[in-house]
Design an enzyme around this catalytic site. Sequence first.
Site, mmCIF file in Angstrom:
data_model
loop_
_atom_site.group_PDB
_atom_site.id
_atom_site.type_symbol
_atom_site.label_atom_id
_atom_site.label_comp_id
_atom_site.label_asym_id
_atom_site.label_seq_id
_atom_site.Cartn_x
_atom_site.Cartn_y
_atom_site.Cartn_z
ATOM 1 N N HIS A 81 0.826 -1.214 0.000
ATOM 2 C CA HIS A 81 0.000 0.000 0.000
ATOM 3 C C HIS A 81 0.857 1.260 0.000
ATOM 4 O O HIS A 81 0.499 2.280 0.583
ATOM 5 C CB HIS A 81 -0.947 0.019 1.199
ATOM 6 C CG HIS A 81 -1.933 -1.112 1.212
ATOM 7 N ND1 HIS A 81 -3.107 -1.080 0.485
ATOM 8 C CD2 HIS A 81 -1.920 -2.316 1.830
ATOM 9 C CE1 HIS A 81 -3.767 -2.212 0.674
ATOM 10 N NE2 HIS A 81 -3.060 -2.990 1.475
ATOM 11 N N ASN A 154 -10.141 -3.236 2.034
ATOM 12 C CA ASN A 154 -9.818 -3.210 0.607
ATOM 13 C C ASN A 154 -11.084 -2.979 -0.208
ATOM 14 O O ASN A 154 -12.185 -2.931 0.335
ATOM 15 C CB ASN A 154 -9.179 -4.538 0.173
ATOM 16 C CG ASN A 154 -7.764 -4.718 0.697
ATOM 17 O OD1 ASN A 154 -7.029 -3.760 0.887
ATOM 18 N ND2 ASN A 154 -7.386 -5.964 0.940
ATOM 19 N N HIS A 345 -4.487 1.217 11.727
ATOM 20 C CA HIS A 345 -4.273 -0.033 12.464
ATOM 21 C C HIS A 345 -5.637 -0.630 12.807
ATOM 22 O O HIS A 345 -6.462 0.039 13.430
ATOM 23 C CB HIS A 345 -3.486 0.271 13.738
ATOM 24 C CG HIS A 345 -3.228 -0.922 14.618
ATOM 25 N ND1 HIS A 345 -3.191 -2.206 14.142
ATOM 26 C CD2 HIS A 345 -3.002 -1.020 15.954
ATOM 27 C CE1 HIS A 345 -2.941 -3.044 15.137
ATOM 28 N NE2 HIS A 345 -2.833 -2.343 16.241
#
Length: 704
Positions: A81, A154, A345
């Site tokens: 990413h 995603n 996170h």
Amino acid sequence: MAKSKAIKEVDKFLAEGPGGATHQSASSREQSLTTNQGVVVADNQNTLKSGERGPSLLEDFHFREKITHFDHERIPERIVHARGSGAHGYFEVTNPIRHLTKASFLADSGKRTELFARFSTVAGGAGAGDMPRDVRGFAVKFYTDEGNFDLVGNNIPVFFIQDAIKFPDLIHSVKMEPYRGYPQDATAHDTFWDFISLLPESMNMVLWIMSDRTIPRSLRMMEGFGIHTFRLVNADEKSTFVKFHWRPTIGAASVMWDEAVKINGADPDFHRRDLFEAIAKGAFPEWEFGVQAFDETQADSFDFDVLDPTKIIPEEVIPIEMVGRMVLDRNPVNFFAETEQAAFHPGHLVPGIDFTNDPLLQGRLFSYTDTQISRLGGANFHELPINRPRCPMRNLQRDGMRRMDVVPGRVSYEPNSLDPSGPRENPERGFRTFAPQEGAGETGQKLRVRPESFADHYSQARQFYRSMTPPEQRHIENAFAFELSKVEAPIIRRRMLGHLALVEETLARAVETAIGMEGERVEITPYRALVDLDPSPALSLIGKAKPTLKGRKIGALVTDGADGDRVEALRDALEKEGAELAIVARKVGGVQPKSGKHLAADMALSGAPSVLFDAVAIFGSEEGIKPLLNNSAAIDWIRDAFGHLKVIGYARAARPLFVKAGIADDLDEGVIEFSAAASIERYVAAAKRQRIWEREARLSEGDA
């Protein structure tokens, strides 16, 4: 089907464990896989868990060492990413879900919460292009009044692997091959398909990545997913399982593969530019946010495990309940300070949201924090003399700051068939955790095992393929053919054809015919018998696409002497639909229509190929068209638009351009002559279809 010698070489150290996990065992003491401290590894396929479906354990030193080293392999950009685009915005509740969660930012109708979103490609570096065939990251940081909640997902709802211990292997396989430094930002090469062909659990994800979802038209037109099963907890401490979904309000859309290739050449910043400019001009991107909520009884009734991240719950089984909307209304003022330094996170939670024992999610909870500790490396401290083990040390960890070992070879992952002599787990000599009985302060045995409920690797992949429309199925077939044609080792291609045959025989036949390998597939026996699932129409982008032009850009190629009034009539009609008209001229200085009033150009033809637009139109006079008949950019402009199935409007004077492009005899209902006032109406109605899919089937007949 007889197996080749190469297949037998692989089979001699291949074994299936519980849950269908692939194991390759060392054939000698010297071949044993070890940790960086020289401890022999017994199982490299599963993290240590408290019970078969329990949470992963922090004492799993092999997993922690492996993922720690992986987290620090690249400096200074993110390992995955790396190329991202971000924006600020807000989340607004439209349908409170107090009955499901006590999270305050989801509790009251109309409540707004500031947020920051980052979209990204996965495989390439920070300097890669925007349009590879790749999964897209979809991460949102909510700045709630109870703390930050990060939803890190995603644009695809499933993933390649079932256990986080395989994540370094997955990314090693997809990244550039270590001995030669390429290909960059691509999966069309041996190491990726070698790994995937040995990992049946990835078959569902493989079908998704070969679909049009991995070549999105715009970041504004992507769906987003949380991937894992999470928990919502309400004020009564009642827990409900949940899957998170994002839906773009202007609809999800993709480009054609050929368009993606050409867009990357014409404008490698196409997605980043599109997002930035949309926000800058006030066309704020918007998504609906929804959940699939279900209880444990429902979870137990499914024919798959809800802790398995390679599976979806079809919307026909558990409908999506929309909760609110996300609006991105402000661009960053400093790309590095905001977009690049944003640290997401999945462990950043607020009261009312919690984890499940999904083994991929459990691994992410450790990995993300570790990655953020230092993106400057430092993972090779074990190679300093004072720390180096005195017994042999051999594994597949690579690179990083102060790397001293020079490890030869092509392969840095397993299972693999490209390096039969490479390190393998050793169940005879490997370290095994002591498993105390319950009652000694333990909640269950500590196991490295794949649950049997994870063992169906093909049924949802088959469901996905069968849920696609014929054009989408063709795209999947073509994508497999393209990628496998780049694979050099025939045995890898044969294995993948064997997997595709289990997904769908027609898919396998189409691919093997396209690559000229009829009758060469490897016969693969699935660990568990396949189940025929009902098609899910919600999986198809084309099937559920709504007729709209909102957020789209139409390119009009205009010459001197053109009918300027008709150009403006088209602009007005498009703006009413929420679309934008861009004027393209041979020269950026603009054109002189027959009305005599100068018409400014937005773009010059040389830098504005038709792949940049969702539909096109050509306005010109006979004299104005003549210079374009020998202009390769103009001929490509019309030929590409037709080949990419776009709606084309044209003034009669532009007919010779179709002849030069070689398509004059193939025109269809998607090619509309502007001969009367009603033709603008017909053009807009046709353009709302996005593509003329019937044209693709006809054009592909010559390739059969």
